[in-house]
Design a protein around this motif. Structure first.
Motif, short mmCIF file in Angstrom:
data_model
loop_
_atom_site.label_atom_id
_atom_site.label_comp_id
_atom_site.label_asym_id
_atom_site.label_seq_id
_atom_site.Cartn_x
_atom_site.Cartn_y
_atom_site.Cartn_z
N THR A 16 0.82 -1.41 0.04
CA THR A 16 0.12 0.07 0.06
C THR A 16 0.74 1.35 -0.03
OG1 THR A 16 -0.17 -0.16 2.48
CG2 THR A 16 -1.92 -1.11 1.03
N ARG A 17 2.05 1.13 0.26
CA ARG A 17 2.96 2.35 0.44
C ARG A 17 3.78 2.72 -1.05
NH1 ARG A 17 6.00 2.12 6.31
NH2 ARG A 17 4.12 2.25 7.71
N LYS A 18 3.56 1.59 -1.66
CA LYS A 18 4.23 1.64 -3.13
C LYS A 18 3.50 2.88 -3.77
CE LYS A 18 5.42 -1.13 -7.18
NZ LYS A 18 4.80 -0.24 -8.14
N LYS A 19 4.57 3.72 -4.53
CA LYS A 19 3.91 4.69 -5.39
C LYS A 19 3.82 4.42 -6.79
CE LYS A 19 5.83 8.31 -2.23
NZ LYS A 19 6.60 9.35 -1.85
N GLY A 20 3.18 5.16 -7.61
CA GLY A 20 3.15 5.16 -9.21
C GLY A 20 1.94 4.33 -9.66
N HIS A 21 1.07 3.98 -8.66
CA HIS A 21 -0.11 3.28 -9.09
C HIS A 21 -1.31 4.18 -9.72
CE1 HIS A 21 -4.01 0.91 -8.62
NE2 HIS A 21 -3.55 0.19 -9.33
N VAL A 22 -2.07 4.13 -10.86
CA VAL A 22 -2.99 4.91 -11.20
C VAL A 22 -4.16 4.36 -10.82
CG1 VAL A 22 -4.06 6.12 -13.13
CG2 VAL A 22 -1.71 5.72 -13.19
N GLU A 23 -4.64 3.21 -11.49
CA GLU A 23 -5.69 2.38 -11.04
C GLU A 23 -5.93 1.23 -11.65
OE1 GLU A 23 -9.45 3.11 -13.41
OE2 GLU A 23 -8.12 4.70 -14.67
N THR A 24 -6.54 0.17 -11.02
CA THR A 24 -6.64 -1.43 -11.40
C THR A 24 -8.11 -1.66 -12.02
OG1 THR A 24 -5.04 -1.94 -9.90
CG2 THR A 24 -6.40 -3.69 -10.82
N LEU A 25 -8.14 -2.19 -13.09
CA LEU A 25 -9.41 -2.63 -13.69
C LEU A 25 -9.52 -4.08 -13.99
CD1 LEU A 25 -9.10 -0.57 -17.27
CD2 LEU A 25 -10.03 0.12 -14.78
N LEU A 26 -10.74 -4.62 -13.32
CA LEU A 26 -10.84 -5.82 -13.19
C LEU A 26 -12.15 -6.51 -14.20
CD1 LEU A 26 -11.35 -6.61 -9.36
CD2 LEU A 26 -9.50 -7.17 -10.92
N ILE A 27 -11.70 -7.36 -15.20
CA ILE A 27 -12.66 -7.74 -16.15
C ILE A 27 -12.81 -9.42 -15.83
CG2 ILE A 27 -13.15 -8.48 -18.51
CD1 ILE A 27 -13.33 -5.32 -17.89
N GLY A 28 -14.23 -9.78 -15.78
CA GLY A 28 -14.42 -11.26 -15.29
C GLY A 28 -14.29 -11.57 -13.88
N ALA A 29 -14.26 -10.51 -12.95
CA ALA A 29 -13.82 -10.79 -11.81
C ALA A 29 -14.43 -9.28 -10.99
CB ALA A 29 -12.52 -11.13 -11.16
N ASP A 30 -14.74 -9.46 -9.50
CA ASP A 30 -15.30 -8.57 -8.73
C ASP A 30 -14.30 -7.90 -7.68
OD1 ASP A 30 -17.61 -7.97 -10.24
OD2 ASP A 30 -18.51 -9.63 -9.18
N ASP A 31 -13.63 -8.90 -7.05
CA ASP A 31 -12.68 -8.68 -6.19
C ASP A 31 -11.11 -9.52 -6.59
OD1 ASP A 31 -11.48 -9.99 -3.32
OD2 ASP A 31 -12.62 -8.07 -2.91
N ILE A 87 -8.68 -3.99 -24.49
CA ILE A 87 -7.47 -5.21 -24.70
C ILE A 87 -7.91 -6.23 -23.37
CG2 ILE A 87 -5.10 -5.82 -24.21
CD1 ILE A 87 -4.35 -3.25 -25.21
N ALA A 88 -8.15 -5.81 -22.45
CA ALA A 88 -8.61 -6.76 -21.17
C ALA A 88 -9.99 -7.46 -21.77
CB ALA A 88 -8.91 -5.74 -20.06
N GLN A 89 -10.97 -6.69 -22.39
CA GLN A 89 -12.18 -7.57 -22.81
C GLN A 89 -11.85 -8.44 -24.01
OE1 GLN A 89 -15.18 -6.64 -21.02
NE2 GLN A 89 -15.59 -8.62 -22.16
N ASN A 97 -12.86 -12.28 -24.18
CA ASN A 97 -13.82 -12.66 -25.12
C ASN A 97 -13.19 -14.10 -25.75
OD1 ASN A 97 -15.86 -10.74 -24.29
ND2 ASN A 97 -15.05 -9.32 -25.88
N THR A 98 -11.86 -13.88 -25.92
CA THR A 98 -11.18 -14.83 -26.82
C THR A 98 -10.86 -16.03 -25.95
OG1 THR A 98 -10.16 -12.93 -27.93
CG2 THR A 98 -9.14 -15.01 -28.42
N TYR A 99 -10.16 -15.62 -24.91
CA TYR A 99 -9.85 -16.84 -24.05
C TYR A 99 -10.64 -17.38 -22.84
CZ TYR A 99 -5.92 -15.63 -26.99
OH TYR A 99 -4.94 -15.25 -27.88
N GLY A 100 -11.69 -16.36 -22.52
CA GLY A 100 -12.48 -16.87 -21.38
C GLY A 100 -11.89 -16.52 -20.09
N VAL A 101 -10.71 -15.83 -19.99
CA VAL A 101 -9.93 -15.82 -18.54
C VAL A 101 -10.44 -14.32 -18.11
CG1 VAL A 101 -7.79 -16.80 -19.67
CG2 VAL A 101 -8.13 -14.29 -19.96
N ALA A 102 -10.00 -14.26 -16.75
CA ALA A 102 -10.21 -13.05 -15.93
C ALA A 102 -9.08 -12.31 -15.85
CB ALA A 102 -10.68 -13.65 -14.31
N ALA A 106 -9.82 -20.79 -17.82
CA ALA A 106 -11.11 -20.34 -18.13
C ALA A 106 -11.77 -19.92 -16.63
CB ALA A 106 -11.92 -20.81 -19.27
N VAL A 107 -12.49 -18.65 -16.70
CA VAL A 107 -13.33 -18.44 -15.54
C VAL A 107 -14.79 -18.11 -16.09
CG1 VAL A 107 -13.57 -17.04 -13.60
CG2 VAL A 107 -11.37 -17.64 -14.36
N ASP A 108 -15.62 -18.65 -15.56
CA ASP A 108 -16.98 -18.44 -16.00
C ASP A 108 -17.72 -17.30 -15.18
OD1 ASP A 108 -17.78 -19.37 -13.52
OD2 ASP A 108 -18.51 -21.48 -14.01
#
Length: 453
Positions: A48-63, A106-108, A112-117, A142-144
């Motif tokens: 949490t103290r590491k700097k330089g992070h902008v944001e994290t996007l999650l596709i195929g998962a919520d947590d 790109i994440a989407q 769509n192509t490999y079914g991964v999260a 693959a993650v449903d």
């Protein structure tokens, strides 16, 4: 609008495997700059103290914690590959929103192509406002839609299938579509840059586990390559300007003139022909690295990395062990446990203490092995030979760059001299005695002509 090839766009795909001592939970925590608990080992990864992070996007998962703990739990073997990571440079001139939309598409596509999260962590640029990039970790299974892990996506394991090349092409298409949308003046290419630009000189990739000396040598070599690239570009621009000047000169009509007989047309000057760009002689030759040295160096670097990682793990287990000893049950509590009062608490404590003791014992055993490997004289001799060859070759590269720069400067001087000679040869001779009477003393110019002044 003419667009230039983006040579800075060099995406890379790697795997995160247990055989290398890596963890998907630890990697995700580091890239997302969050605190995650590995439910498999009980280790806490707090970045949490590491700097330089902008944001994290999650596709195929919520947590993010649930996603990568499930990814670890889905694998049973000790050498399993638990995640893949795609590292992509992002345009510095784009806004955060524009970069976010490109990463999301790109994440989407991966989903769509490999079914991964996918979890894509966008990192901020350095102090020079350059090197925007994203770390896209995605599952190997693959993650449903319910978050259940299925079969392995082994199509990306083998380079012979061509799927990695298809993925690279798809990513380049997405980036180019976004570049077209925002009006950027570049385009990215999925193949080799030399296919587009024959004069392109590639730099050498520096592995993440590279040692200090190797990293310094390759960095120096890459710096020389970049300098040479700039010199090549400068000479190309000069060549284009010269071609334009010659083209304009050939279209001009030269007035007819009758030179005086036996009079030289230009200053008496020896003609100098430009030296062709033949092979440049270098007093020393590159040395080839023996295969045994490469293996020894890689083994040495891997052992160093494992030793560093082991030290981090040891500190965590030692802290856990010390905390357990600080809260050791009293003799009275153990007596009550024998008659069933607080027995479960004592059992949990003894189990955790046994796990910590076993872990510290295993760590000590590994440390002994690593120490023996790093102290092997034969290995150290091969590593020293490897570093000497790398340093020697880096010096050769620097010398080559200097020689090429000097040769280019020499060709430029010869070209300018030849151009001057050509200009003089086109100048018509002008007879300054026309219209003058050398017999008249009152003629001012006749005095200087008579005495040859």
């Amino acid at each position: 609008m003419s667009k230039s090839l983006a040579t800075w766009f060099t995406p890379s795909l790697q795997t995160i495997s247990r055989s290398a001592g890596r963890s998907a939970v630890a990697a995700a925590a580091y890239r997302a700059c969050v605190k995650l608990i590995d439910q498999t080992t009980g280790l806490i990864h707090d970045y949490t103290r590491k700097k330089g992070h902008v944001e994290t996007l999650l596709i195929g998962a919520d947590d993010i914690s649930e996603l990568w703990n499930k990814a670890e739990a889905a694998e049973n073997r000790k050498n399993s590959t638990v995640a893949r990571e795609l590292m992509l440079p992002l345009p510095d001139e784009w806004t955060n929103d524009e970069r976010r939309e490109c990463v999301r598409d790109i994440a989407q596509h991966l989903r769509n192509t490999y079914g991964v999260a996918v979890s894509g962590s966008i990192h901020a640029p350095n102090k020079h406002h350059r090197n925007n990039h994203v770390h896209m970790m995605f599952t190997t299974r693959a993650v449903d839609e319910f978050g259940q892990f299925g079969k392995k996506t082994r199509i990306l394991d083998d380079m012979k299938t061509g799927e990695v090349s298809k993925l690279r092409e798809a990513i380049c298409k997405i980036v180019n579509d976004h570049a077209e949308k925002v009006g950027s003046d570049f385009y990215v290419y999925s193949g080799k840059f030399v296919d587009i630009d024959p004069t392109h000189i590639p730099t050498k990739h520096i592995p993440i586990q590279a040692g200090k000396e190797y990293r310094a040598a390759i960095t120096k070599q890459n710096t020389q390559v970049k300098i040479h690239r700039a010199n090549v570009a400068t000479h190309e621009k000069k060549a284009e300007l010269l071609k334009a000047e010659l083209s304009n000169a050939s279209n001009l009509k030269i007035p007819e003139s009758t030179p005086a007989p036996d009079v030289p047309k230009s200053v008496d000057m020896e003609k100098v022909e430009a030296t062709p760009p033949a092979e440049l002689e270098i007093p020393f030759k590159r040395k080839k690295i023996p295969h045994a040295c490469e293996i020894a160096y890689q083994k040495h670097q891997d052992t160093l990395k494992k030793a560093r990682d082991l030290k981090v793990v040891e500190e965590k287990w030692k802290a856990n062990y010390d905390a357990l000893l600080a809260h050791e049950p009293t003799r009275t509590q153990r007596l009550f446990a024998k008659i069933g009062l607080g027995a479960e608490k004592i059992e949990r404590y003894d189990l955790k203490l046994a796990q910590a003791t076993k872990a510290l014992s295993a760590i000590e055993h590994k440390r002994t092995i690593y120490k023996k490997t790093l102290g092997d004289n034969n290995l150290l001799s091969l590593v020293e030979q490897y570093n000497e060859i790398i340093s020697h070759n880096a010096k050769i590269s620097e010398a080559e760059a200097q020689i090429k720069i000097a040769h280019a400067a020499k060709l430029e001087r010869e070209r300018e001299l030849k151009e001057e000679q050509a200009r003089q040869s086109f100048e018509p001779y002008r007879d300054w005695t026309v219209g003058l009477d050398p017999t008249k003393e009152d003629n001012y110019w006749s005095k200087y002509i008579e005495f040859g002044r």
